[in-house]
Write an enzyme that holds these catalytic residues in place. Structure first.
Site, short mmCIF file in Angstrom:
data_model
loop_
_atom_site.label_atom_id
_atom_site.label_comp_id
_atom_site.label_asym_id
_atom_site.label_seq_id
_atom_site.Cartn_x
_atom_site.Cartn_y
_atom_site.Cartn_z
N SER A 16 38.62 39.74 31.05
CA SER A 16 37.73 40.73 30.29
C SER A 16 37.40 41.87 31.39
CB SER A 16 36.76 40.21 29.79
OG SER A 16 35.93 39.72 30.85
N ASN A 17 38.16 41.83 32.52
CA ASN A 17 37.63 42.57 33.72
C ASN A 17 38.68 43.63 33.83
OD1 ASN A 17 37.08 43.90 36.06
ND2 ASN A 17 35.96 42.33 36.99
N LYS A 20 40.28 44.13 37.20
CA LYS A 20 41.26 43.17 37.84
C LYS A 20 42.69 43.56 37.18
CE LYS A 20 38.51 38.96 37.93
NZ LYS A 20 38.27 37.70 37.18
N ASP A 84 39.92 34.06 39.09
CA ASP A 84 38.67 33.84 39.18
C ASP A 84 38.33 34.05 40.73
OD1 ASP A 84 36.36 32.95 37.25
OD2 ASP A 84 35.69 32.03 39.20
N SER A 85 37.27 35.04 40.86
CA SER A 85 37.03 35.32 42.18
C SER A 85 35.41 35.62 42.42
CB SER A 85 37.88 36.85 42.25
OG SER A 85 37.54 37.79 41.25
N PHE A 159 35.16 48.29 42.46
CA PHE A 159 34.26 47.61 41.44
C PHE A 159 33.12 46.80 42.20
CE2 PHE A 159 35.83 43.54 40.34
CZ PHE A 159 37.06 43.73 40.96
N TYR A 161 31.19 44.51 44.33
CA TYR A 161 30.68 44.38 45.50
C TYR A 161 31.21 45.58 46.66
CZ TYR A 161 28.18 40.29 43.58
OH TYR A 161 27.29 39.69 43.04
N LYS A 183 42.60 49.27 49.43
CA LYS A 183 42.39 48.13 49.24
C LYS A 183 43.26 47.10 48.50
CE LYS A 183 39.00 45.40 46.11
NZ LYS A 183 38.26 45.51 44.56
N ARG A 189 42.69 39.48 46.34
CA ARG A 189 43.54 39.51 44.81
C ARG A 189 45.22 39.84 45.36
NH1 ARG A 189 39.98 42.23 42.55
NH2 ARG A 189 39.14 40.20 41.69
P1 ITT Z 1 37.05 37.44 33.98
O1 ITT Z 1 36.15 36.28 33.95
O2 ITT Z 1 37.22 37.77 32.27
O3 ITT Z 1 38.25 37.50 34.39
P2 ITT Z 1 34.96 38.46 35.33
O4 ITT Z 1 34.55 39.80 36.05
O5 ITT Z 1 33.73 37.65 34.76
O6 ITT Z 1 36.16 38.72 34.51
P3 ITT Z 1 34.93 36.62 37.57
O7 ITT Z 1 33.97 35.54 36.56
O8 ITT Z 1 36.00 36.08 38.35
O9 ITT Z 1 35.45 37.63 36.54
O10 ITT Z 1 33.86 37.19 38.59
C1 ITT Z 1 34.36 38.07 39.66
C2 ITT Z 1 33.23 38.84 40.09
O11 ITT Z 1 33.28 38.85 41.66
C3 ITT Z 1 33.29 40.27 39.89
O12 ITT Z 1 32.66 40.29 38.68
C4 ITT Z 1 32.52 40.86 41.03
O13 ITT Z 1 31.37 40.86 40.86
C5 ITT Z 1 33.23 40.14 42.08
N1 ITT Z 1 34.39 40.33 42.67
C6 ITT Z 1 35.32 39.81 42.64
N2 ITT Z 1 36.59 40.61 43.19
C7 ITT Z 1 36.04 41.84 43.59
C8 ITT Z 1 36.59 42.93 44.12
O14 ITT Z 1 37.86 42.89 44.38
N3 ITT Z 1 35.70 43.66 44.37
C9 ITT Z 1 34.39 43.66 44.23
N4 ITT Z 1 33.83 42.64 43.58
C10 ITT Z 1 34.67 41.63 43.32
#
Ligand code: ITT
Length: 206
Positions: A16-17, A20, A84-85, A159, A161, A183, A189
């Protein structure tokens, strides 16, 4: 003469992001993949995420849920990608980790800077776990990007952090100050997705 046109591999990214999706497009697009967001009845899938288990388990769980949602649909055999990240901060015992998105919503990056006020050890890392269902197999891949948490938030790019994350392998700017391509060439990623593409290529030449 004959022009060879290589067919792009189409992948549905279940997330949903939107950030990403954009990053996955610019990382995998130039090497032959077409990334689209998975939408079910016009909506991205809503996952139940077992955050306490860590990002690898969350990614696997998202994949199982996505496959379940697509069972008996015409998308059931499409390549599906989930990811997931999170950001893992050394001096905070790897907080916020798998809970990064919730913590971002609750206290924001300013909240993190407050927690780190007066803390000398600024080490942190972004981690990503990407999982793809491709040709009836599941491949999993990891990416880590090491850096430091800045003292103040800088830049509006990216986005999450990004305005407080200074990668160790760049020139001291935060990700928020970096151009998108900068980036995307270095990120967690990038590493996770490029690695997955190697699995896919190997599978294709089997
Ligand atoms: P989905 O689960 O739907 O994929 P989400 O945003 O909830 O979307 P995550 O649960 O994997 O995804 O959370 C990842 C979070 O980690 C994200 O919302 C940021 O707060 C942080 N994050 C991950 N990668 C990042 C990046 O490249 N730059 C900045 N923050 C990042």
């Amino acid at each position: 003469f004959v022009i060879m046109v290589e067919k792009k591999i189409s992948i549905l990214f279940a997330t949903s992001n939107q950030n990403k999706i954009n990053e996955a497009k610019s990382i995998l697009g130039p090497i032959g993949y077409k990334i689209e967001q998975l939408l079910i009845s016009g909506e991205p899938p809503r996952f139940i995420e077992p955050k306490s288990l860590g990002i690898e388990q969350v990614a696997i769980s998202k994949m199982n849920q996505a496959k379940h949602m697509l069972e008996n649909s015409n998308l059931a055999y499409n390549p599906i990608l989930v990811e997931d990240s999170g950001i893992f901060i050394n001096s905070l015992d790897n907080f916020p980790g798998a809970k990064s998105s919730e913590v971002e919503n609750e206290i924001g990056i300013e909240g993190i800077l407050e927690m780190l006020q007066g803390v000398e050890d600024r080490r942190a890392e972004y981690r990503a776990v990407a999982v793809i269902h491709f040709g009836n197999k599941i491949f999993k891949s990891f990416g880590v990007w090491k850096g430091q948490i800045s003292r103040i938030a800088l830049g509006n790019n990216g986005f999450g952090y990004d305005p407080i994350f200074i990668p160790d392998d760049s020139d001291g700017r935060t990700c928020g100050q970096m151009k998108k391509e900068e980036k995307d060439n270095l990120s967690h990623r990038n590493k996770a997705l490029k690695n997955l593409s190697r699995h896919i290529k190997a599978r294709q030449s089997e």
